[in-house]
Design an enzyme around this catalytic site. Structure first.
Site, mmCIF file in Angstrom:
data_model
loop_
_atom_site.group_PDB
_atom_site.id
_atom_site.type_symbol
_atom_site.label_atom_id
_atom_site.label_comp_id
_atom_site.label_asym_id
_atom_site.label_seq_id
_atom_site.Cartn_x
_atom_site.Cartn_y
_atom_site.Cartn_z
ATOM 1 N N TYR A 106 0.764 -0.946 0.098
ATOM 2 C CA TYR A 106 -0.322 0.225 0.503
ATOM 3 C C TYR A 106 0.961 1.620 0.296
ATOM 4 O O TYR A 106 1.820 1.365 0.333
ATOM 5 C CB TYR A 106 -1.172 0.139 1.088
ATOM 6 N N GLU B 143 -3.725 7.205 -3.742
ATOM 7 C CA GLU B 143 -3.708 6.120 -3.199
ATOM 8 C C GLU B 143 -3.872 4.944 -4.417
ATOM 9 O O GLU B 143 -4.308 4.721 -4.720
ATOM 10 C CB GLU B 143 -3.751 5.702 -1.718
#
Length: 382
Positions: free
Chosen positions: A101, A189
């Site tokens: 991530y 993101e």
């Protein structure tokens, strides 16, 4: 403004971030054709503004034309958490060995952007933050100087990213920050950032939210706004002049002030419920405005109960109560249980005026929220 995954990936790819080959499709035949052209296996991914698409059946991995057709027929037109899927992204499948991530957002408590990296990619990052906060490495950035290379390397190192891909991950993180800054982002993101057996890193998903007040500086992104438009309820909120955010719970929330609505939202969560929306109707609570708010919340199929949190300031509580009564009387049948909490000027008079055949009246906010959560739970069980 939220970009769809395919739009965010277009922006990422133009900035040099590796993304899988993909094609946008709006029909079953287009899906099959795109999948065949890309080469199997491919993923068929619903393009809607919700999380948890995979668990809800909105993402399917397919190995041949028959499976592609079956997946397209299942996903196109499906209702996914209140959104109708009218387009899918057909994308090359990534043979990965690890999921990471990386993201950039604004830490309002610190008043600075923060970059984040975690080895626990591929799952809801909010759950990771709650259950294992140390699994997310963070580094705050001084916006006057931007993200320094040493900061990008440090946060990647702190996250425990393997040395073989650490440099590439740091480079992607730097690019994300540049996009966040240059494109007036509010959240940017990649989850997951996939690592292949050959130590390549590929953005298998993409999130990019833009500050709407800055769209005049982003004409290229502004052109995407119609394609990235919110659902009918959010469009209706803009028409009515409400501040509205759709969530994935079943307790509808209406208030006249952002602080009141946020407090109500937090209490719904505290008492075990799940908020369905943030809806601030602003100053005043005349019948037409209340009716518009109720029409919106009642139109959300996920809502099982509604809680009003109204403070009578300049607009007195008795006037608010008259507005609520008049609004509810416009409906032939009240489709959801409605709980009202009134406070402020003439609140007691307002509570006496409210038609208790149409609403449940509670004196305290805590009592109102608990009653609304109880109603929602009961309705959900039926």
């Amino acid at each position: 403004m939220k970009l769809h995954e395919y739009q965010a990936k277009q922006v990422f790819a133009e900035a040099g971030i590796p993304t899988p080959g993909s094609t946008l499709a709006t029909s079953v035949d287009e899906v099959v054709e795109a999948a065949s052209d890309l080469g199997y296996p491919v993923a068929v991914k619903a393009q809607v503004h919700v999380g948890g698409r995979g668990k809800a059946g909105g993402i399917k991995l397919v190995e041949n034309d028959d499976e592609a057709r079956e997946a397209a027929e299942a996903i196109l037109g499906m209702d996914l958490k209140g959104y109708t899927v009218d387009r899918v992204l057909v994308e090359e499948a990534v043979d990965f060995t690890n999921e990471l991530y990386v993201g950039v957002t604004m830490d309002r408590g610190e008043g600075k952007p923060v970059v984040m990296v975690s080895e626990k990619g591929g799952v809801n990052i909010e759950e990771v933050a709650e259950e294992d906060p140390e699994a997310i490495a963070r580094e705050h950035v001084d916006p006057a100087f931007g993200l320094h290379p040493f900061q990008a390397r440090k946060v990647v190192y702190d996250a425990g990213i393997p040395r073989e891909v650490a440099g590439d991950v740091a480079s992607i993180l730097t690019t994300l920050y540049d996009l966040f800054e240059d494109r007036d982002g509010s959240d940017v993101e990649i989850n997951p950032l996939m690592v292949t057996a050959d130590d390549e890193v590929i953005a298998a998903d993409a999130v990019m939210n833009i500050d709407e007040d800055a769209l005049f500086r982003q004409p290229e992104l502004a052109e995407m706004e119609d394609e990235a438009a919110e659902d009918d309820l959010e469009a209706k909120a803009n028409e009515y002049g409400f501040d509205y955010v759709r969530l994935d719970g079943n307790v509808g929330i209406i208030g006249n002030g952002a602080g009141l609505v946020m407090t109500t939202l937090d209490l719904v969560d505290y008492y075990g419920g799940k908020p369905a929306n943030f809806l601030d109707i602003g100053g005043g609570a005349k019948a037409e405005r209340v009716a518009n708010a109720l029409d919106m919340v009642f139109s959300d199929e996920n809502v099982d109960s509604v809680v009003f949190n109204i403070f009578g300031g300049i607009t007195r509580g008795d006037e608010v109560a008259k507005g609520i009564n008049a609004a509810l009387e416009q409906f032939d049948e009240i489709p959801k249980r409605v709980v009202v909490r009134l406070a402020g000027t003439n609140a007691e008079e307002g509570r006496e005026i409210l038609n208790d055949e149409l609403v449940t009246v509670e004196e305290t906010l805590e009592g109102a929220v608990q009653r609304a959560v109880e109603y929602a739970d009961t309705e959900a069980e039926q």
